[in-house]
Scaffold this motif. Structure first.
Motif, PDB file in Angstrom:
ATOM      1  N   LEU A   1     -70.398 -25.677 -42.540  1.00 28.83           N
ATOM      2  CA  LEU A   1     -69.683 -25.076 -43.660  1.00 28.83           C
ATOM      3  C   LEU A   1     -70.632 -24.994 -44.852  1.00 28.83           C
ATOM      4  O   LEU A   1     -71.645 -25.700 -44.884  1.00 28.83           O
ATOM      5  CB  LEU A   1     -68.471 -25.931 -44.034  1.00 28.83           C
ATOM      6  N   PRO A   2     -70.312 -24.172 -45.849  1.00 22.80           N
ATOM      7  CA  PRO A   2     -71.147 -24.150 -47.055  1.00 22.80           C
ATOM      8  C   PRO A   2     -71.287 -25.540 -47.687  1.00 22.80           C
ATOM      9  O   PRO A   2     -72.306 -25.855 -48.281  1.00 22.80           O
ATOM     10  CB  PRO A   2     -70.402 -23.199 -47.991  1.00 22.80           C
ATOM     11  N   ALA A   3     -70.267 -26.392 -47.518  1.00 21.13           N
ATOM     12  CA  ALA A   3     -70.301 -27.735 -48.094  1.00 21.13           C
ATOM     13  C   ALA A   3     -71.006 -28.746 -47.197  1.00 21.13           C
ATOM     14  O   ALA A   3     -71.180 -29.888 -47.583  1.00 21.13           O
ATOM     15  CB  ALA A   3     -68.877 -28.205 -48.385  1.00 21.13           C
ATOM     16  N   GLY A   4     -71.401 -28.348 -45.995  1.00 15.54           N
ATOM     17  CA  GLY A   4     -72.095 -29.265 -45.088  1.00 15.54           C
ATOM     18  C   GLY A   4     -71.493 -29.259 -43.693  1.00 15.54           C
ATOM     19  O   GLY A   4     -70.582 -28.494 -43.380  1.00 15.54           O
TER      20      GLY A   4
ATOM     21  N   LEU B   1     -68.114 -36.655 -47.428  1.00 17.57           N
ATOM     22  CA  LEU B   1     -68.527 -36.415 -48.806  1.00 17.57           C
ATOM     23  C   LEU B   1     -69.943 -36.959 -49.004  1.00 17.57           C
ATOM     24  O   LEU B   1     -70.430 -37.750 -48.195  1.00 17.57           O
ATOM     25  CB  LEU B   1     -67.533 -37.054 -49.772  1.00 17.57           C
ATOM     26  N   PRO B   2     -70.627 -36.520 -50.064  1.00 23.69           N
ATOM     27  CA  PRO B   2     -72.037 -36.891 -50.246  1.00 23.69           C
ATOM     28  C   PRO B   2     -72.308 -38.395 -50.258  1.00 23.69           C
ATOM     29  O   PRO B   2     -73.382 -38.820 -49.864  1.00 23.69           O
ATOM     30  CB  PRO B   2     -72.397 -36.269 -51.587  1.00 23.69           C
ATOM     31  N   ASN B   3     -71.345 -39.209 -50.685  1.00 25.85           N
ATOM     32  CA  ASN B   3     -71.597 -40.651 -50.716  1.00 25.85           C
ATOM     33  C   ASN B   3     -71.561 -41.280 -49.324  1.00 25.85           C
ATOM     34  O   ASN B   3     -71.850 -42.450 -49.162  1.00 25.85           O
ATOM     35  CB  ASN B   3     -70.615 -41.357 -51.653  1.00 25.85           C
ATOM     36  N   GLU B   4     -71.205 -40.494 -48.314  1.00 25.20           N
ATOM     37  CA  GLU B   4     -71.160 -40.902 -46.913  1.00 25.20           C
ATOM     38  C   GLU B   4     -70.219 -42.075 -46.652  1.00 25.20           C
ATOM     39  O   GLU B   4     -70.297 -42.729 -45.624  1.00 25.20           O
ATOM     40  CB  GLU B   4     -72.562 -41.211 -46.395  1.00 25.20           C
ATOM     41  N   ILE B   5     -69.328 -42.333 -47.604  1.00 26.98           N
ATOM     42  CA  ILE B   5     -68.329 -43.377 -47.442  1.00 26.98           C
ATOM     43  C   ILE B   5     -66.947 -42.755 -47.334  1.00 26.98           C
ATOM     44  O   ILE B   5     -66.096 -43.239 -46.607  1.00 26.98           O
ATOM     45  CB  ILE B   5     -68.367 -44.360 -48.631  1.00 26.98           C
TER      46      ILE B   5
ATOM     47  N   LEU C   1     -56.411 -17.827 -42.453  1.00 26.05           N
ATOM     48  CA  LEU C   1     -56.316 -18.198 -43.869  1.00 26.05           C
ATOM     49  C   LEU C   1     -56.867 -19.605 -44.094  1.00 26.05           C
ATOM     50  O   LEU C   1     -57.581 -19.864 -45.072  1.00 26.05           O
ATOM     51  CB  LEU C   1     -54.873 -18.110 -44.358  1.00 26.05           C
ATOM     52  N   PHE C   2     -56.546 -20.512 -43.186  1.00 27.22           N
ATOM     53  CA  PHE C   2     -57.044 -21.881 -43.281  1.00 27.22           C
ATOM     54  C   PHE C   2     -58.575 -21.905 -43.201  1.00 27.22           C
ATOM     55  O   PHE C   2     -59.239 -22.608 -43.962  1.00 27.22           O
ATOM     56  CB  PHE C   2     -56.428 -22.735 -42.176  1.00 27.22           C
ATOM     57  N   ALA C   3     -59.139 -21.121 -42.292  1.00 30.89           N
ATOM     58  CA  ALA C   3     -60.601 -21.044 -42.166  1.00 30.89           C
ATOM     59  C   ALA C   3     -61.219 -20.531 -43.462  1.00 30.89           C
ATOM     60  O   ALA C   3     -62.272 -21.033 -43.900  1.00 30.89           O
ATOM     61  CB  ALA C   3     -60.982 -20.153 -40.991  1.00 30.89           C
ATOM     62  N   ASP C   4     -60.591 -19.554 -44.108  1.00 26.10           N
ATOM     63  CA  ASP C   4     -61.098 -19.048 -45.387  1.00 26.10           C
ATOM     64  C   ASP C   4     -61.086 -20.151 -46.454  1.00 26.10           C
ATOM     65  O   ASP C   4     -62.030 -20.274 -47.241  1.00 26.10           O
ATOM     66  CB  ASP C   4     -60.277 -17.853 -45.871  1.00 26.10           C
ATOM     67  N   VAL C   5     -60.019 -20.940 -46.481  1.00 28.06           N
ATOM     68  CA  VAL C   5     -59.923 -22.033 -47.454  1.00 28.06           C
ATOM     69  C   VAL C   5     -61.037 -23.052 -47.195  1.00 28.06           C
ATOM     70  O   VAL C   5     -61.739 -23.482 -48.111  1.00 28.06           O
ATOM     71  CB  VAL C   5     -58.537 -22.713 -47.387  1.00 28.06           C
ATOM     72  N   VAL C   6     -61.208 -23.431 -45.941  1.00 31.06           N
ATOM     73  CA  VAL C   6     -62.218 -24.433 -45.593  1.00 31.06           C
ATOM     74  C   VAL C   6     -63.624 -23.935 -45.938  1.00 31.06           C
ATOM     75  O   VAL C   6     -64.447 -24.682 -46.463  1.00 31.06           O
ATOM     76  CB  VAL C   6     -62.102 -24.811 -44.101  1.00 31.06           C
ATOM     77  N   ARG C   7     -63.884 -22.668 -45.669  1.00 29.88           N
ATOM     78  CA  ARG C   7     -65.209 -22.112 -45.976  1.00 29.88           C
ATOM     79  C   ARG C   7     -65.438 -21.969 -47.479  1.00 29.88           C
ATOM     80  O   ARG C   7     -66.568 -21.824 -47.927  1.00 29.88           O
ATOM     81  CB  ARG C   7     -65.393 -20.761 -45.294  1.00 29.88           C
ATOM     82  N   SER C   8     -64.379 -22.013 -48.285  1.00 28.08           N
ATOM     83  CA  SER C   8     -64.531 -21.863 -49.735  1.00 28.08           C
ATOM     84  C   SER C   8     -64.856 -23.179 -50.435  1.00 28.08           C
ATOM     85  O   SER C   8     -65.130 -23.183 -51.637  1.00 28.08           O
ATOM     86  CB  SER C   8     -63.260 -21.261 -50.343  1.00 28.08           C
ATOM     87  N   ILE C   9     -64.863 -24.278 -49.722  1.00 30.09           N
ATOM     88  CA  ILE C   9     -65.132 -25.586 -50.334  1.00 30.09           C
ATOM     89  C   ILE C   9     -66.621 -25.710 -50.634  1.00 30.09           C
ATOM     90  O   ILE C   9     -67.463 -25.504 -49.768  1.00 30.09           O
ATOM     91  CB  ILE C   9     -64.685 -26.728 -49.407  1.00 30.09           C
ATOM     92  N   HIS C  10     -66.914 -26.054 -51.883  1.00 29.60           N
ATOM     93  CA  HIS C  10     -68.288 -26.315 -52.307  1.00 29.60           C
ATOM     94  C   HIS C  10     -68.293 -27.646 -53.035  1.00 29.60           C
ATOM     95  O   HIS C  10     -67.453 -27.883 -53.904  1.00 29.60           O
ATOM     96  CB  HIS C  10     -68.803 -25.215 -53.240  1.00 29.60           C
ATOM     97  N   LEU C  11     -69.198 -28.499 -52.684  1.00 32.43           N
ATOM     98  CA  LEU C  11     -69.309 -29.797 -53.335  1.00 32.43           C
ATOM     99  C   LEU C  11     -70.286 -29.654 -54.496  1.00 32.43           C
ATOM    100  O   LEU C  11     -71.480 -29.825 -54.361  1.00 32.43           O
ATOM    101  CB  LEU C  11     -69.772 -30.857 -52.338  1.00 32.43           C
ATOM    102  N   GLU C  12     -69.733 -29.317 -55.647  1.00 31.35           N
ATOM    103  CA  GLU C  12     -70.523 -28.954 -56.820  1.00 31.35           C
ATOM    104  C   GLU C  12     -71.451 -30.064 -57.276  1.00 31.35           C
ATOM    105  O   GLU C  12     -72.538 -29.825 -57.763  1.00 31.35           O
ATOM    106  CB  GLU C  12     -69.580 -28.571 -57.958  1.00 31.35           C
TER     107      GLU C  12
END
Length: 116
Positions: free
Chosen positions: A6-9, A52-56, A77-88
């Motif tokens: 995913l874009p978020a990892g 998440l980035p803290n790996e916890i 629609l769910f796949a679109d939501v999941v792909r839109s997650i970005h860990l800023e």
């Protein structure tokens, strides 16, 4: 389970169906477009688990529906939501003290606005 990028990892997706025995008198299913077969309600489920980035901690999202005729639309629609997650803030170090002193003021204001 399937690993997905995913874009978020990297995440894990689980797609399954859950069968639940339903007592006719226990739930008011009359009038709903929910198919029961021999007293069993089948629910389609998608779960996505993203570390998440803290790996916890883990971000978990789930979609479930007992309506098979809507599954394709809902899952897209769910796949679109999941792909839109970005860990800023994924590049920021994880610390036990507030991050406000470690980042520029514009980022600090956005964090305060988002989390109070």
């Amino acid at each position: 389970m399937t690993a997905v990028e995913l874009p978020a990892g990297r995440a894990v997706a689980v797609i399954d169906a859950v069968a639940t025995a339903v007592d006719d008198g226990a739930t008011p299913l009359d009038g709903l477009a929910v198919p029961l077969v021999d007293g069993v309600l089948t629910t389609s489920v998608i779960q996505v688990h993203l570390p998440l980035p803290n790996e916890i901690e883990l971000l978990s999202l789930e979609l479930s529906t007992p309506c098979p005729e809507d599954w394709v639309l809902y899952s897209e629609l769910f796949a679109d939501v999941v792909r839109s997650i970005h860990l800023e803030f994924a590049d920021l170090p994880t610390v036990s003290e507030p991050l406000y002193e470690m980042v520029d003021e514009a980022v600090a204001q956005r964090v305060r606005a988002a989390f109070g």
